[in-house]
Scaffold this motif. Structure first.
Motif, PDB file in Angstrom:
ATOM      1  N   VAL A  49       0.857  -1.183   0.000  1.00  0.00           N
ATOM      2  CA  VAL A  49       0.000   0.000   0.000  1.00  0.00           C
ATOM      3  C   VAL A  49       0.896   1.237   0.000  1.00  0.00           C
ATOM      4  N   ASP A  50       0.574   2.179  -0.908  1.00  0.00           N
ATOM      5  CA  ASP A  50       1.237   3.483  -0.959  1.00  0.00           C
ATOM      6  C   ASP A  50       0.199   4.567  -0.769  1.00  0.00           C
ATOM      7  N   PHE A  51       0.508   5.561   0.075  1.00  0.00           N
ATOM      8  CA  PHE A  51      -0.356   6.707   0.285  1.00  0.00           C
ATOM      9  C   PHE A  51       0.314   7.946  -0.294  1.00  0.00           C
ATOM     10  N   TYR A  52      -0.438   8.709  -1.096  1.00  0.00           N
ATOM     11  CA  TYR A  52       0.017   9.964  -1.694  1.00  0.00           C
ATOM     12  C   TYR A  52      -1.013  11.045  -1.386  1.00  0.00           C
ATOM     13  N   GLY A  53      -0.559  12.287  -1.230  1.00  0.00           N
ATOM     14  CA  GLY A  53      -1.500  13.388  -1.002  1.00  0.00           C
ATOM     15  C   GLY A  53      -2.197  13.253   0.341  1.00  0.00           C
ATOM     16  N   VAL A  70       3.800   2.416   2.611  1.00  0.00           N
ATOM     17  CA  VAL A  70       4.639   3.616   2.517  1.00  0.00           C
ATOM     18  C   VAL A  70       3.748   4.849   2.464  1.00  0.00           C
ATOM     19  N   LEU A  71       4.010   5.786   3.363  1.00  0.00           N
ATOM     20  CA  LEU A  71       3.425   7.116   3.286  1.00  0.00           C
ATOM     21  C   LEU A  71       4.454   7.954   2.551  1.00  0.00           C
ATOM     22  N   ARG A  72       4.168   8.284   1.300  1.00  0.00           N
ATOM     23  CA  ARG A  72       5.119   8.979   0.436  1.00  0.00           C
ATOM     24  C   ARG A  72       5.366  10.410   0.904  1.00  0.00           C
ATOM     25  N   GLU A  73       6.419  11.037   0.372  1.00  0.00           N
ATOM     26  CA  GLU A  73       6.787  12.395   0.749  1.00  0.00           C
ATOM     27  C   GLU A  73       5.574  13.316   0.707  1.00  0.00           C
ATOM     28  N   SER A  89       6.922  -4.190   6.459  1.00  0.00           N
ATOM     29  CA  SER A  89       7.535  -2.912   6.842  1.00  0.00           C
ATOM     30  C   SER A  89       6.550  -1.764   6.659  1.00  0.00           C
ATOM     31  N   ILE A  90       6.805  -0.689   7.400  1.00  0.00           N
ATOM     32  CA  ILE A  90       6.080   0.563   7.236  1.00  0.00           C
ATOM     33  C   ILE A  90       7.112   1.676   7.200  1.00  0.00           C
ATOM     34  N   GLU A  91       6.952   2.560   6.217  1.00  0.00           N
ATOM     35  CA  GLU A  91       7.879   3.674   6.071  1.00  0.00           C
ATOM     36  C   GLU A  91       7.102   4.971   5.930  1.00  0.00           C
ATOM     37  N   MET A  92       7.470   5.961   6.738  1.00  0.00           N
ATOM     38  CA  MET A  92       6.946   7.313   6.609  1.00  0.00           C
ATOM     39  C   MET A  92       8.074   8.167   6.058  1.00  0.00           C
ATOM     40  N   ARG A  93       7.926   8.600   4.815  1.00  0.00           N
ATOM     41  CA  ARG A  93       8.951   9.411   4.155  1.00  0.00           C
ATOM     42  C   ARG A  93       8.936  10.829   4.715  1.00  0.00           C
ATOM     43  N   PRO A  94       9.971  11.636   4.406  1.00  0.00           N
ATOM     44  CA  PRO A  94      10.032  13.009   4.940  1.00  0.00           C
ATOM     45  C   PRO A  94       8.764  13.798   4.618  1.00  0.00           C
ATOM     46  N   GLY A  95       8.258  14.484   5.631  1.00  0.00           N
ATOM     47  CA  GLY A  95       7.072  15.299   5.481  1.00  0.00           C
ATOM     48  C   GLY A  95       5.763  14.528   5.540  1.00  0.00           C
ATOM     49  N   ALA A  96       5.813  13.212   5.601  1.00  0.00           N
ATOM     50  CA  ALA A  96       4.590  12.407   5.684  1.00  0.00           C
ATOM     51  C   ALA A  96       3.998  12.529   7.086  1.00  0.00           C
ATOM     52  N   GLN A  97       2.680  12.430   7.164  1.00  0.00           N
ATOM     53  CA  GLN A  97       1.998  12.552   8.443  1.00  0.00           C
ATOM     54  C   GLN A  97       0.947  11.465   8.612  1.00  0.00           C
ATOM     55  N   TYR A  98       0.926  10.868   9.802  1.00  0.00           N
ATOM     56  CA  TYR A  98      -0.126   9.938  10.211  1.00  0.00           C
ATOM     57  C   TYR A  98      -0.790  10.611  11.395  1.00  0.00           C
ATOM     58  N   ARG A  99      -2.037  11.070  11.224  1.00  0.00           N
ATOM     59  CA  ARG A  99      -2.711  11.873  12.237  1.00  0.00           C
ATOM     60  C   ARG A  99      -3.922  11.131  12.789  1.00  0.00           C
ATOM     61  N   LEU A 100      -3.866  10.859  14.076  1.00  0.00           N
ATOM     62  CA  LEU A 100      -4.954  10.166  14.771  1.00  0.00           C
ATOM     63  C   LEU A 100      -5.896  11.154  15.424  1.00  0.00           C
ATOM     64  N   GLY A 101      -7.189  10.857  15.353  1.00  0.00           N
ATOM     65  CA  GLY A 101      -8.170  11.644  16.087  1.00  0.00           C
ATOM     66  C   GLY A 101      -8.068  11.379  17.580  1.00  0.00           C
ATOM     67  N   THR A 102      -7.784  10.132  17.952  1.00  0.00           N
ATOM     68  CA  THR A 102      -7.652   9.727  19.346  1.00  0.00           C
ATOM     69  C   THR A 102      -6.367   8.924  19.499  1.00  0.00           C
ATOM     70  N   ALA A 103      -5.422   9.437  20.257  1.00  0.00           N
ATOM     71  CA  ALA A 103      -4.090   8.827  20.355  1.00  0.00           C
ATOM     72  C   ALA A 103      -4.121   7.392  20.867  1.00  0.00           C
ATOM     73  N   THR A 104      -5.115   7.058  21.676  1.00  0.00           N
ATOM     74  CA  THR A 104      -5.131   5.722  22.280  1.00  0.00           C
ATOM     75  C   THR A 104      -5.717   4.661  21.369  1.00  0.00           C
TER      76      THR A 104
END
Length: 195
Positions: A49-53, A70-73, A89-104
């Motif tokens: 799986v690749d995420f863009y935008g 992979v969360l792309r740049e 594997s999971i890779e977060m490239r520079p500038g990529a963001q994974y944002r949770l509504g609830t941290a837990t």
């Protein structure tokens, strides 16, 4: 913080439960790229799986890939509670963001057995990411912005380490006791009478 990791049998039972939860939703065969889209969780992908935008994940079940994620740049993944899970594997490239509504309620889990099964290259200023867990491998954290949550690495032969380079900062592991993502790894409460 020292964390006592569960045994392999417990980890594999948890992995099976995550896989089953993902397969309760859509099952896609072949690698997928999601660009500026909204997808529904749970989701199981036989492939990478690749995420863009900007990608929004609706739902709370896992997004599980049998290959890498992979969360792309510059990619931003928004979710209320859907964890990202990979067999490799999971890779977060520079500038990529994974944002949770609830941290837990979310985070990243990679079952790969390399020293860098989770590669987090920064870029998530102010966002809670939850738990990043590599039960059989290591985590590499680099870049200007820290991972906000808990980092847990396991594995044999020195694989289970968190490597920090650049300006990476690890925040306190206060999520471990309350993260719902890790519910399948906690021992069941004792039963019976206590004398």
């Amino acid at each position: 913080v020292v964390v006592v990791l569960p045994d392999t049998m417990t980890i594999e039972a948890w992995r099976t439960s995550l896989r089953a939860a993902a397969q309760a939703g859509a099952v896609l065969t072949g690698s997928r790229a999601f660009t500026n889209a909204t997808i529904s969780a749970p989701l199981y992908v036989v492939g990478a799986v690749d995420f863009y935008g900007t990608v929004t994940i609706d739902g709370s079940g896992p997004v599980y890939a049998t290959q890498g994620i992979v969360l792309r740049e510059g990619a931003t993944v928004h979710t209320g509670a859907a964890p990202l899970v990979s067999d490799t594997s999971i890779e977060m490239r520079p500038g990529a963001q994974y944002r949770l509504g609830t941290a837990t309620q979310g985070g990243l889990v990679s079952f790969g057995s390399a020293s860098n099964t989770l590669v987090l290259q920064g870029g998530t200023t102010g966002a809670w990411q939850g738990v990043a867990y590599a039960p059989y491998g290591g985590i590499s954290l680099s870049g200007a912005n820290p991972w906000r949550g808990a980092l847990v690495a396991g594995g044999d032969s020195g694989l289970g380490r968190v490597a920090l380079t650049g300006a990476g900062v690890v925040y306190p592991a206060g999520l471990l006791p309350v993260s719902t993502l890790l519910d399948g790894l906690r021992p069941a409460p004792a039963t019976g009478d206590c004398d």
